[in-house]
Design an enzyme around this catalytic site. Structure first.
Site, short mmCIF file in Angstrom:
data_model
loop_
_atom_site.label_atom_id
_atom_site.label_comp_id
_atom_site.label_asym_id
_atom_site.label_seq_id
_atom_site.Cartn_x
_atom_site.Cartn_y
_atom_site.Cartn_z
N GLU A 1 44.41 16.08 19.31
CA GLU A 1 43.82 14.90 19.93
C GLU A 1 44.83 13.77 19.94
O GLU A 1 45.90 13.86 19.33
CB GLU A 1 42.52 14.50 19.22
N HIS B 1 35.48 4.26 23.61
CA HIS B 1 35.98 5.58 23.97
C HIS B 1 36.33 5.57 25.45
O HIS B 1 35.57 5.05 26.27
CB HIS B 1 34.92 6.65 23.68
N ARG C 1 43.46 5.68 21.85
CA ARG C 1 42.25 5.43 22.61
C ARG C 1 42.19 4.05 23.24
O ARG C 1 41.70 3.88 24.36
CB ARG C 1 41.02 5.63 21.71
N HIS D 1 32.10 3.00 21.14
CA HIS D 1 32.11 4.28 20.43
C HIS D 1 32.13 4.13 18.91
O HIS D 1 31.35 4.77 18.22
CB HIS D 1 33.33 5.09 20.87
N ARG E 1 41.03 3.16 15.30
CA ARG E 1 40.84 4.42 14.57
C ARG E 1 41.56 5.58 15.24
O ARG E 1 41.47 5.77 16.44
CB ARG E 1 39.34 4.74 14.47
#
Length: 616
Positions: free
Chosen positions: A140, A274, A318, A389, A424
């Site tokens: 990811e 997100h 992100r 998110h 994050r």
């Protein structure tokens, strides 16, 4: 951790709690992975330290399994493979956090988190495996290794929640209370003449936990549960926004209760959006793992744009991807951008039928949902939009999950442990719940009556006089209930006002012209929602009867009235923490991580620190 066994039920009726003389009453609020980990740590004890387990009350807002954890898709990041190391995972986490991660907290996250994932595997949690029995893993964004383990393809949270909650139900020391809404925490001032009063005062601790006020959402009764230790694991607050991947229960209840009780909070300006939620319907999360497999982003003209924004393209952090998606949408009249999963087929050399089979196997939940909405993503791109998110900020804690209220702990998304920083790293959320939920439970067991928190300093990477001034807790006075609030205001209409105020003023891109009016509007909403919540409780709530022979004189409240009361209480919570978030975002005059200000587009080294707030 106990192995998986056939399910049984140890649900505790309201008002019936374990009572072991000499032991503190420990309550855990929230039953996602952080709450379950905390409850299991209390119940199982610490054999290495010779500390036996004890009874713990696990309180949930709705059903036991309904939580943000249940809806998590991508997986759990853990350095458990031969080509990986917790130190490398820590480096990736620190880089994503944009200068605001606490290195000691991150070290705990990656080392102890990896060990907790191994325990889940040993306990029988159903992670996906190759045919030879070895774990499958995914890549990811911003990870330097493929280290994300998953379950059920894209149903990791659901399987982890179901499997670990089954363990909890079969653990005798855990007593579960479902359908209980946390109205407020009960605290009292620390006795100024007690032996440890001076130590507490030096640490900024002035109050001690004494219990919890709970609203029974099945009967409308109000209860007060006495407790010497309370662990908050109540998750995030995605319902601050109209576009969110979070479930209906994510309304910041624990964070708001801690704020009202006087706990320090920090980093509330950092909300992670997100990049890819489905652009229609319920804004269903399209996991980052889809881009990890090779899907690309396109504008409405079919042009790929992320390659010109960041060398990592769709696998940039992100915040970078979410902001560019938002800008592209604004440039095309607010219409969603497109996620092209057919690029996975080209990358893997699959024809359309082969790609369809792969997507259905690797992402069964997403595949089923997109098809239910009329899309065949094996043939055509699907519309996506940024959506709220994950909240990096929360209740400020030390390395053992203690807060600035003695006897109160916090873990998971409602906590600001220092591991997430300003942004994050993907799939670190369940890991944080595992590692710090366990720490919270062990601390609640070990701590004496006089133990107070020992937080890490917030100086970050710029320890100078100006930065020190920023890191002093800032007092924020909250408005009083508006006695003129319109009692007939519909809770759903108030919720819509909160969501729209946050989206337009405290959303993906921010500036003073949006933040200032949002702060003002939220101030009024705090006044209104406090008054409406009080009125709703007065109308519905009743004190439980203690006389078994007494005859009830009032009929039970209607389910609709109870539901409206819950929404009114949630609105009170959302408005309060939304106001703190807007105030923090207005004060941070720079762009960093998930906090992007168009009027202050650069980072400022003086502000490379977390900014705490406390209620005045």
């Amino acid at each position: 951790m106990t192995s998986l066994t056939p399910n049984n039920t140890n649900t505790t009726p309201f008002g019936k709690t374990p009572d072991t003389p000499g032991e503190p009453t420990i309550a855990v609020i929230g039953a996602g992975i952080a709450g379950l980990s905390a409850a299991l740590a209390v119940a199982n004890g610490d054999p290495d330290a010779g500390l036996p387990g004890q009874d713990v009350v696990l309180i949930t807002k709705t059903d036991l399994v309904e939580s943000n954890t249940y809806h998590a898709q991508g997986g759990i990041a853990a350095a458990i493979f031969p080509d990986d190391d917790p130190k490398l995972h820590a480096q990736d986490t620190l880089a994503a956090g944009a200068g605001l991660c606490e290195p000691k907290a991150v070290d705990i996250l990656t080392r102890e988190g990896a060990e907790q994932v191994r325990r889940l595997i040993a306990a029988g949690v159903r992670f996906d495996k190759h045919t030879d029995g070895t774990l499958l893993r995914g890549l990811e964004a911003a990870h330097s290794r493929s280290r994300v383990v998953h379950a059920g393809g894209d149903a990791t949270g659901k399987i982890v929640e179901l499997d670990v909650s089954a363990i909890a139900r079969n653990t005798p020391h855990i007593h579960i209370i479902e359908h209980a809404f946390v109205v407020d925490l009960v605290t009292e001032p620390i006795d100024a003449h007690s032996p440890a009063a001076s130590e507490a005062q030096a640490a900024g601790v002035t109050r001690v936990i004494r219990g919890i006020r709970l609203f029974d959402t099945t009967t409308g009764e109000l209860h007060t549960l006495a407790a010497d230790r309370v662990i908050l694991a109540t998750g995030g607050a995605g319902r601050l926004y109209p576009y969110t991947t979070n479930p209906q229960v994510a309304t910041g209840d624990g964070l708001a209760a801690a704020w009202r009780a006087g706990a320090q909070v920090a980093d509330l300006e950092f909300y992670q959006f997100h990049p890819t939620a489905l652009g229609v319907g319920e804004h269903f999360l399209i996991s980052e793992a889809v881009r990890g497999e090779g899907a690309i982003l396109l504008n409405e003209h079919g042009e790929r744009y992320m390659t010109a924004i960041d060398p990592r393209a769709e696998l940039a952090p992100r915040d970078v991807v979410a902001r560019e998606n938002f800008r592209q949408m604004m440039a095309q009249g607010g219409r969603p951008v497109l996620l092209d999963a057919t690029a996975i087929g080209r990358k893997m050399g699959l024809d359309q039928a082969g790609l369809a089979a792969f997507l259905a196997h690797r992402f069964p939940t997403i595949d089923a949902y997109t098809r239910s909405m009329g899309f065949d993503w094996s043939r055509e791109p699907i519309p996506v939009t940024p959506a709220a998110h994950y909240w990096m900020g929360g209740i400020r804690t030390d390395l053992w999950a203690r807060t600035s209220i003695r006897g109160l702990y916090a873990a998971g998304e409602c906590a600001r442990t220092g591991v997430q920083g300003a942004n994050r790293l993907a799939s670190n959320s369940l890991l944080e719940g595992l590692a710090y939920g366990r720490r919270a439970g062990l601390a609640a067991l070990r701590d004496s009556e006089d133990t107070v928190w020992n937080p890490q300093p917030l100086l970050g990477s710029a320890a100078n006089a100006q930065t020190r001034e920023i890191t002093e807790p800032q007092t924020l006075a909250m408005p009083s209930p508006d006695t003129q609030a319109e009692p007939s205001a519909k809770p759903t209409d108030v919720r819509d006002t909160i969501e729209q105020t946050m989206w337009h003023g405290v959303g993906v891109l921010r500036d003073a012209d949006g933040l200032s009016p949002a702060q003002s509007r939220l101030t009024g909403l705090v006044e209104q929602t406090q008054a409406l919540a009080q009125a709703a409780l007065s109308k519905v709530a009743k004190t439980p009867r203690t006389d078994a022979t007494a005859t009830a004189t009032a009929s039970a409240p209607a389910p609709g009235d109870i539901a409206d009361t819950v929404t009114a209480l949630e609105n009170r919570n959302l408005a309060a923490i939304g106001l703190v978030a807007a105030t923090a975002a207005l004060a941070r005059t720079e762009s960093r991580g998930a906090h992007a200000r168009t009027d202050f587009p650069d980072t400022d080294s003086v502000q490379a620190c977390s900014r705490p707030f406390i209620r005045g």
